[in-house]
Design an enzyme around this catalytic site. Sequence first.
Site, PDB file in Angstrom:
ATOM      1  N   GLU A 128       8.973  -3.948  13.197  1.00 32.34           N
ATOM      2  CA  GLU A 128       8.839  -2.833  12.257  1.00 32.34           C
ATOM      3  C   GLU A 128       7.539  -2.113  12.626  1.00 32.34           C
ATOM      4  O   GLU A 128       6.452  -2.685  12.503  1.00 32.34           O
ATOM      5  CB  GLU A 128       8.757  -3.350  10.813  1.00 32.34           C
ATOM      6  N   PHE A 188       0.806  -1.226   0.000  1.00 26.93           N
ATOM      7  CA  PHE A 188       0.000   0.000   0.000  1.00 26.93           C
ATOM      8  C   PHE A 188       0.835   1.270   0.000  1.00 26.93           C
ATOM      9  O   PHE A 188       0.347   2.336  -0.345  1.00 26.93           O
ATOM     10  CB  PHE A 188      -0.948   0.020   1.225  1.00 26.93           C
ATOM     11  N   SER A 201       5.172  -6.900   3.400  1.00 31.27           N
ATOM     12  CA  SER A 201       5.657  -7.214   4.746  1.00 31.27           C
ATOM     13  C   SER A 201       6.476  -8.504   4.739  1.00 31.27           C
ATOM     14  O   SER A 201       6.376  -9.327   3.823  1.00 31.27           O
ATOM     15  CB  SER A 201       4.460  -7.368   5.692  1.00 31.27           C
ATOM     16  N   GLU A 240      -4.856  -3.906  -2.196  1.00 36.63           N
ATOM     17  CA  GLU A 240      -6.310  -3.726  -2.132  1.00 36.63           C
ATOM     18  C   GLU A 240      -6.681  -2.482  -1.319  1.00 36.63           C
ATOM     19  O   GLU A 240      -7.821  -2.042  -1.334  1.00 36.63           O
ATOM     20  CB  GLU A 240      -6.987  -4.978  -1.553  1.00 36.63           C
ATOM     21  N   LYS A 273      -1.083  -7.459  -9.322  1.00 31.66           N
ATOM     22  CA  LYS A 273      -2.084  -7.503  -8.234  1.00 31.66           C
ATOM     23  C   LYS A 273      -1.731  -6.358  -7.288  1.00 31.66           C
ATOM     24  O   LYS A 273      -0.877  -6.488  -6.416  1.00 31.66           O
ATOM     25  CB  LYS A 273      -1.998  -8.863  -7.520  1.00 31.66           C
ATOM     26  N   CYS A 323       9.524   1.833   3.461  1.00 29.63           N
ATOM     27  CA  CYS A 323      10.409   0.715   3.829  1.00 29.63           C
ATOM     28  C   CYS A 323      11.811   1.214   4.079  1.00 29.63           C
ATOM     29  O   CYS A 323      12.621   0.530   4.690  1.00 29.63           O
ATOM     30  CB  CYS A 323      10.412  -0.341   2.750  1.00 29.63           C
TER      31      CYS A 323
HETATM   32  P1  NAD Z   1       1.419  -6.575   3.034  1.00 23.96           P
HETATM   33  O1  NAD Z   1       2.428  -7.665   3.110  1.00 23.96           O
HETATM   34  O2  NAD Z   1       0.319  -6.564   4.003  1.00 23.96           O
HETATM   35  O3  NAD Z   1       0.727  -6.553   1.576  1.00 23.96           O
HETATM   36  C1  NAD Z   1       1.511  -6.658   0.414  1.00 23.96           C
HETATM   37  C2  NAD Z   1       0.699  -7.411  -0.639  1.00 23.96           C
HETATM   38  O4  NAD Z   1       0.459  -8.735  -0.190  1.00 23.96           O
HETATM   39  C3  NAD Z   1      -0.650  -6.769  -0.922  1.00 23.96           C
HETATM   40  O5  NAD Z   1      -0.870  -6.773  -2.321  1.00 23.96           O
HETATM   41  C4  NAD Z   1      -1.628  -7.674  -0.183  1.00 23.96           C
HETATM   42  O6  NAD Z   1      -2.878  -7.772  -0.822  1.00 23.96           O
HETATM   43  C5  NAD Z   1      -0.948  -9.028  -0.212  1.00 23.96           C
HETATM   44  N1  NAD Z   1      -1.264  -9.843   0.982  1.00 23.96           N
HETATM   45  C6  NAD Z   1      -1.625  -9.387   2.209  1.00 23.96           C
HETATM   46  N2  NAD Z   1      -1.808 -10.417   3.051  1.00 23.96           N
HETATM   47  C7  NAD Z   1      -1.563 -11.545   2.338  1.00 23.96           C
HETATM   48  C8  NAD Z   1      -1.565 -12.938   2.655  1.00 23.96           C
HETATM   49  N3  NAD Z   1      -1.883 -13.372   3.885  1.00 23.96           N
HETATM   50  N4  NAD Z   1      -1.236 -13.811   1.698  1.00 23.96           N
HETATM   51  C9  NAD Z   1      -0.912 -13.398   0.462  1.00 23.96           C
HETATM   52  N5  NAD Z   1      -0.899 -12.085   0.098  1.00 23.96           N
HETATM   53  C10 NAD Z   1      -1.216 -11.173   1.026  1.00 23.96           C
HETATM   54  O7  NAD Z   1       2.264  -5.197   3.065  1.00 23.96           O
HETATM   55  P2  NAD Z   1       1.704  -3.726   3.179  1.00 23.96           P
HETATM   56  O8  NAD Z   1       1.192  -3.521   4.560  1.00 23.96           O
HETATM   57  O9  NAD Z   1       0.833  -3.437   2.035  1.00 23.96           O
HETATM   58  O10 NAD Z   1       3.054  -2.882   2.981  1.00 23.96           O
HETATM   59  C11 NAD Z   1       3.910  -2.519   4.027  1.00 23.96           C
HETATM   60  C12 NAD Z   1       5.086  -3.456   4.124  1.00 23.96           C
HETATM   61  O11 NAD Z   1       5.787  -3.488   2.891  1.00 23.96           O
HETATM   62  C13 NAD Z   1       6.105  -3.015   5.160  1.00 23.96           C
HETATM   63  O12 NAD Z   1       6.555  -4.145   5.850  1.00 23.96           O
HETATM   64  C14 NAD Z   1       7.222  -2.423   4.326  1.00 23.96           C
HETATM   65  O13 NAD Z   1       8.503  -2.448   4.923  1.00 23.96           O
HETATM   66  C15 NAD Z   1       7.180  -3.308   3.131  1.00 23.96           C
HETATM   67  N6  NAD Z   1       7.807  -2.686   1.984  1.00 23.96           N
HETATM   68  C16 NAD Z   1       9.033  -3.148   1.613  1.00 23.96           C
HETATM   69  C17 NAD Z   1       9.693  -2.555   0.549  1.00 23.96           C
HETATM   70  C18 NAD Z   1      11.049  -3.043   0.123  1.00 23.96           C
HETATM   71  O14 NAD Z   1      11.483  -2.681  -0.954  1.00 23.96           O
HETATM   72  N7  NAD Z   1      11.743  -3.838   0.931  1.00 23.96           N
HETATM   73  C19 NAD Z   1       9.091  -1.494  -0.135  1.00 23.96           C
HETATM   74  C20 NAD Z   1       7.828  -1.057   0.269  1.00 23.96           C
HETATM   75  C21 NAD Z   1       7.190  -1.669   1.332  1.00 23.96           C
END
Ligand code: NAD
Length: 508
Positions: free
Chosen positions: A392, A160, A237, A187, A184, A292
Amino acid sequence: MNAAVPQATLQLPTAKLLIEGKFVDSHTHEWGNVVNPATQEVIGRVPYATVDEIDAAIGSAQRAFQTWRHTSIGTRLRIMLKFQDLVRRNLERIARTLTAEQGKTLPDAQGDIFRGLEVVEHACSIGTLQQGEFSENVAGGVDTYTLRQPIGVCAGITPFNFPGMIPLWMFPMAIVCGNTFVLKPSEQDPLSTMELVELAMEAGLPAGVLNVVHGGKTAVDMLCTHPDVKAISFVGSTHVGTHVYNLGSKHGKRVQSMMGAKNHAVVLPDANREQTINALVGAGFGAAGQRCMATSVVVLVGQSREWLPDLVEKAKLLRVSAGHEAGTDVGPVISKTAHARITGLIEEGVQAGATLLLDGRGVKVPGYEKGNFIGPTIFSGVNTDMSIYTQEIFGPVVVVLEVDSLDEAIALINRNPMGNGVGLFTQSGAAARKFQSEIDVGQVGINISIPVPVPYFSFTGSRGSKLGDLGPYGKQVVQFYTQTKTVTARWFDDATVSDGVNTTISLK
Ligand code: NAD
């Protein structure tokens, strides 16, 4: 996800699926709301695509690959040239959507899209990026050369916090290499991503080359297991990224998984005091800490401890408000759930005995009383066992640790499992050189608080922040989205004298 859709929300804009070149409404019964985090206003609806719809998107990409893979480099890069022009012209419009659904300030939303646009610009260099290698005469009259060929249907799953930049890390480079793509988006804020996707289609991508499905775990798991998907790029994440990496790898796919972080900034007493404090406050609290690469841990070395009051005073000056309000420094966090998680962790820090120097809980923003606001929050007296250090937080919370030497700071950071980014503030070249050599973190900033590499390098987070060898964009991602074929060739003309049968493995 809300299964039952209230009548009023039926009038709202919906995020479309993109399948076979057409933007279509999903037939699903499962929908979620896209919510403005500053107001709680529902501004759109997002479908959780059905299994048949996801299958159709992958099928569309698979069919398109058969022709797209043979499309000339010039055709592919000219679409990217057109796309970058369209993104540039529409940047401010898309930034407004991004601020409305994500919460970050308008200038930061423009930066979000701009950092993605830079990747699209770099995609236009694919003519040289995708070149193979050639050696003449590896044996008498024998040449060896490599082809960098596309791998097929690639999928991208995005978080997000950067709905502009991170989708643009993925599909432009995958597609310009000759692959087709299924995206994808998050959401939680898919609307700005969809505006970018619309522009990509307007730029001339043929039907099926780019497809979009929406949803959560079901969609992600299907992309990770479908036999026609060859590669997965994930950003999000750590717990979801690890799941995606394991599931995709088990099903024979290439996976790159960029995950969570805990980024330290080390301050030596010889650093430029004002520049350093400004950098720490910007990197700690910008985007409400939802980057991040945000600085979430400050390590004060020796006498730089005395700068702590400056840090607190500077952070107090930041203006917390809705992202679209002029002069806002810190917008809301993405959701009520995120707000509860962050304030819960702040409370855990208090209970664990850390000193709460600045408490952003309970901040009131006139006119936006329902917003998910948390003001800048700073803890000192933190140790490495506290959850505010081990987790985090992904909110506007900075924890401060104090050590006596650079060696101690390096050892502390190298013990932390995460390796996304790190910073050092100093005027000493010798200290900086030692730090960049000994620190075990993939992206290092020297007097730079958020060292995100430009697109002609690659994003190189390491250790617990990344699974898979190759990172997004730059040369690494061209490797990720292509496979190498090595050709060894000899040509005979009529005058060639036969050298007879050779039963050894050597080439002459
Ligand atoms: P998230 O992991 O909740 O969601 C990421 C994606 O995974 C979304 O598209 C979501 O729909 C999907 N998802 C969520 N739960 C899922 C599940 N149980 N099974 C399969 N898919 C699922 O992450 P977020 O909250 O949207 O983003 C924040 C996180 O992203 C933070 O931890 C941040 O550090 C990380 N991030 C990392 C980088 C990097 O380059 N290392 C860059 C940006 C964000």
